[in-house]
Write a protein that holds these residues in place. Structure first.
Motif, short mmCIF file in Angstrom:
data_model
loop_
_atom_site.label_atom_id
_atom_site.label_comp_id
_atom_site.label_asym_id
_atom_site.label_seq_id
_atom_site.Cartn_x
_atom_site.Cartn_y
_atom_site.Cartn_z
N VAL A 80 15.35 -24.97 -24.05
CA VAL A 80 14.83 -24.37 -22.91
C VAL A 80 15.98 -23.16 -23.29
O VAL A 80 15.58 -21.79 -23.06
CB VAL A 80 15.05 -25.16 -21.56
N TRP A 81 17.58 -23.47 -23.66
CA TRP A 81 18.98 -22.15 -23.37
C TRP A 81 18.19 -21.32 -24.59
O TRP A 81 18.69 -20.23 -24.53
CB TRP A 81 20.07 -22.76 -23.58
N LEU A 82 17.36 -21.65 -25.83
CA LEU A 82 17.99 -20.61 -26.89
C LEU A 82 15.93 -20.27 -26.61
O LEU A 82 15.94 -18.89 -27.35
CB LEU A 82 17.08 -21.69 -28.02
N ALA A 83 15.39 -20.90 -25.84
CA ALA A 83 14.10 -19.40 -25.65
C ALA A 83 14.18 -19.18 -24.95
O ALA A 83 13.66 -18.03 -25.11
CB ALA A 83 13.11 -20.87 -25.32
N ASP A 84 15.35 -19.05 -23.38
CA ASP A 84 15.45 -18.24 -22.56
C ASP A 84 16.31 -17.24 -24.15
O ASP A 84 15.93 -15.67 -23.26
CB ASP A 84 16.65 -18.85 -22.01
N MET A 105 11.25 -15.40 -25.37
CA MET A 105 10.47 -16.29 -24.46
C MET A 105 9.52 -17.09 -23.69
O MET A 105 8.56 -18.03 -23.31
CB MET A 105 10.57 -17.44 -25.69
N LEU A 106 10.67 -17.03 -22.87
CA LEU A 106 9.61 -17.75 -20.98
C LEU A 106 9.83 -16.36 -20.13
O LEU A 106 10.08 -16.16 -19.47
CB LEU A 106 11.07 -18.07 -20.55
N ARG A 115 5.02 -14.65 -19.16
CA ARG A 115 4.35 -14.92 -18.85
C ARG A 115 3.34 -15.52 -19.87
O ARG A 115 2.74 -16.86 -20.45
CB ARG A 115 3.36 -14.08 -18.64
N GLU A 116 3.52 -15.20 -21.61
CA GLU A 116 2.53 -15.65 -22.64
C GLU A 116 3.82 -16.60 -22.96
O GLU A 116 2.82 -17.60 -23.46
CB GLU A 116 2.75 -14.34 -23.94
N GLY A 117 5.13 -16.33 -23.34
CA GLY A 117 5.33 -18.05 -23.79
C GLY A 117 5.42 -19.63 -23.15
O GLY A 117 5.25 -20.62 -23.67
N VAL A 118 5.58 -19.63 -21.94
CA VAL A 118 5.34 -20.33 -21.04
C VAL A 118 3.49 -20.38 -20.71
O VAL A 118 4.10 -19.92 -19.44
CB VAL A 118 6.85 -21.07 -20.21
N PRO A 119 2.45 -21.01 -20.75
CA PRO A 119 1.49 -19.52 -19.75
C PRO A 119 1.82 -20.71 -18.62
O PRO A 119 0.41 -21.45 -18.59
CB PRO A 119 0.63 -19.90 -20.98
N THR A 120 2.10 -20.89 -18.05
CA THR A 120 1.84 -22.08 -16.37
C THR A 120 0.69 -21.25 -16.03
O THR A 120 0.29 -22.63 -14.99
CB THR A 120 3.43 -21.76 -15.31
N ARG A 121 -0.19 -20.22 -15.76
CA ARG A 121 -1.11 -20.38 -15.24
C ARG A 121 -2.18 -21.08 -15.89
O ARG A 121 -3.41 -21.01 -14.89
CB ARG A 121 -1.26 -18.31 -15.13
N ILE A 122 -2.38 -21.77 -17.27
CA ILE A 122 -3.51 -22.06 -17.12
C ILE A 122 -3.60 -23.48 -17.21
O ILE A 122 -4.25 -23.55 -17.50
CB ILE A 122 -3.77 -21.90 -18.91
N PHE A 123 -2.21 -24.28 -16.80
CA PHE A 123 -1.88 -25.80 -16.26
C PHE A 123 -3.09 -26.13 -14.72
O PHE A 123 -2.68 -25.18 -14.25
CB PHE A 123 -0.70 -26.09 -16.30
N PRO A 124 -3.77 -26.62 -13.88
CA PRO A 124 -4.24 -27.65 -15.10
C PRO A 124 -5.10 -27.34 -16.16
O PRO A 124 -5.91 -29.05 -16.24
CB PRO A 124 -4.12 -29.62 -13.87
N GLY A 125 -6.34 -26.54 -15.86
CA GLY A 125 -7.25 -25.95 -16.23
C GLY A 125 -7.22 -26.52 -18.04
O GLY A 125 -8.29 -26.62 -18.48
N ILE A 126 -6.11 -25.83 -18.74
CA ILE A 126 -6.35 -26.14 -20.09
C ILE A 126 -6.55 -27.81 -20.51
O ILE A 126 -7.26 -28.09 -21.50
CB ILE A 126 -5.12 -25.91 -20.52
N LEU A 127 -6.38 -28.87 -19.24
CA LEU A 127 -6.53 -30.30 -19.95
C LEU A 127 -7.80 -30.58 -20.03
O LEU A 127 -7.97 -31.18 -20.95
CB LEU A 127 -5.46 -30.81 -19.03
#
Length: 192
Positions: free
Chosen positions: A49-53, A57-58, A60-72
Motif C-alpha cells: 500500500v505504501w509503495l502504491a501510494d 497509483m492510488l 481513481r483508475e488505480g483503485v477503482p472503488t466506484r465499480i464495486f460491488p457491481g463488478i462482481l
C-alpha cells in the motif's frame, strides 16, 4: 470523523483490505494461525500500500472503488458468456466440416473512462472466438472467428453492462438505453 478518514484514506483502506484478503486466500488455512506469518503478511500488505501510494497509483483508475460491488455481478455474467462462447468455438472446431468465417467488425464503445474502455476491450478478448484489435474514440475494432461470434448486438450489450459500472455519465447512458429498449417499437418510431 469516520467520513473524513474514509475520504482521505478510503483508497488506501480498500487496497489494504483487498490485498489482505488475497494474502489470506493464497496463504492457506493452516498458516492463518501462525503469528509470525500473520505479521509478515500484514507487513507485506502495508508495504505494498505504501509503495502504491509513493508511485501515485492510488487514484481513481488505480483503485477503482466506484465499480464495486457491481463488478462482481458483471464478472459472474462474463463467466457465463465465456462459457457459452467456449461451447460455440468447440462446436465449430470439432465439426467435420470446418466452417470458419473470420471477419472484422466495429462495435460502438460508449465508456466514458479509460478504465471502462479497458474492461470492455479485455472482456471482448477474454470471450473465446473474439479479439479486440484496436480501440478508437467511440468504437472498438474486433476480429471474430465466425459469423455467429460476430454478434454486434451481443458485444454492444456487453459494452452497455460495462457502462453501467463506469462513471455516473456511463450509468446514465446505460439506464437510457434500457428505457429505450423497453419502449414499444411504434413509440420509438414516433420519437424519431
Amino acid at each position: 470523523m469516520l467520513r473524513y478518514i474514509l475520504r482521505i484514506a478510503g483508497r488506501h483502506i480498500a487496497l489494504a483490505i483487498v490485498l489482505g484478503l488475497l494474502w489470506l486466500a493464497l496463504s492457506g488455512e493452516e498458516h492463518w494461525g501462525n503469528p509470525t506469518l500473520a505479521v509478515f503478511g500484514a507487513g507485506s500488505v502495508l508495504l505494498c500500500v505504501w509503495l502504491a501510494d509513493r508511485a501515485g497509483m492510488l487514484d481513481r483508475e488505480g483503485v477503482p472503488t466506484r465499480i464495486f460491488p457491481g463488478i462482481l455481478s458483471y464478472m459472474f455474467w462474463l463467466t457465463l458468456e465465456i462459457g457459452k462462447a467456449n461451447v460455440a468455438v468447440v462446436r465449430h472446431a470439432l465439426s467435420p466440416k470446418l466452417s470458419l468465417s473470420p471477419g472484422m467488425l466495429r462495435v460502438p464503445a460508449y465508456q466514458a473512462s479509460d478504465m471502462g474502455k479497458t474492461i470492455f476491450a479485455n472482456s471482448i478478448t477474454l470471450t473465446p472466438g473474439t479479439v479486440t484489435v484496436d480501440v478508437y474514440e467511440g468504437s472498438i475494432l474486433v476480429h471474430a472467428l465466425t459469423e455467429e461470434l460476430a454478434d454486434v448486438d451481443g458485444i454492444t450489450s456487453m459494452g452497455e453492462r460495462v457502462c453501467a459500472l463506469d462513471v455516473p455519465e456511463g450509468r446514465e447512458w446505460a439506464r437510457q438505453k434500457r428505457l429505450e429498449a423497453m419502449q414499444p417499437a411504434a413509440q420509438r418510431q414516433d420519437n424519431s
